[in-house]
Design a protein around this motif. Structure first.
Motif, PDB file in Angstrom:
ATOM      1  N   ARG A  12       0.844  -1.274   0.043  1.00  0.00           N
ATOM      2  CA  ARG A  12       0.089   0.101   0.026  1.00  0.00           C
ATOM      3  C   ARG A  12       0.826   1.408   0.071  1.00  0.00           C
ATOM      4  NH1 ARG A  12      -5.756   0.561   2.465  1.00  0.00           N
ATOM      5  NH2 ARG A  12      -5.550  -1.370   1.025  1.00  0.00           N
ATOM      6  N   THR A  17      -2.322  -1.964  -5.151  1.00  0.00           N
ATOM      7  CA  THR A  17      -3.483  -2.470  -4.471  1.00  0.00           C
ATOM      8  C   THR A  17      -3.060  -4.027  -4.163  1.00  0.00           C
ATOM      9  OG1 THR A  17      -4.289  -3.455  -6.777  1.00  0.00           O
ATOM     10  CG2 THR A  17      -5.242  -1.207  -6.047  1.00  0.00           C
ATOM     11  N   TYR A  18      -3.694  -4.436  -3.288  1.00  0.00           N
ATOM     12  CA  TYR A  18      -3.636  -5.927  -2.694  1.00  0.00           C
ATOM     13  C   TYR A  18      -3.416  -6.801  -4.007  1.00  0.00           C
ATOM     14  CZ  TYR A  18      -2.954 -10.364  -0.522  1.00  0.00           C
ATOM     15  OH  TYR A  18      -2.348 -11.696  -0.268  1.00  0.00           O
TER      16      TYR A  18
END
Length: 71
Positions: A12, A17-18
């Motif tokens: 992050r 984004t993950y």
């Protein structure tokens, strides 16, 4: 306590984004595999899906799509 003092995941903090982070990691692992496992894993990563356009509240004929270029 303020949330600004909480630890932030490095993905992050890097502006990812993950899902992006997860995809990068998965690609690295797949590319490190030896044959024949590498080929098997690379074929499993392909994603196919269909799209249907809706007109007047009814779906039209679906179109098959893929996230990989066709040969």
């Amino acid at each position: 306590m303020a949330s600004s003092t909480a630890a932030v995941p490095f993905w992050r903090a890097a502006g990812m984004t993950y899902i992006t982070y997860s995809n990068i990691c998965a690609n690295l692992v797949r590319n490190c595999l030896k044959e024949p496992h590498k080929t098997e894993a690379l074929t499993r990563e392909k994603v196919h899906f269909s799209l249907s356009k809706w007109t007047d509240g009814k779906p039209q004929r679906p179109t098959l799509r893929s996230d990989t270029p066709e040969d």
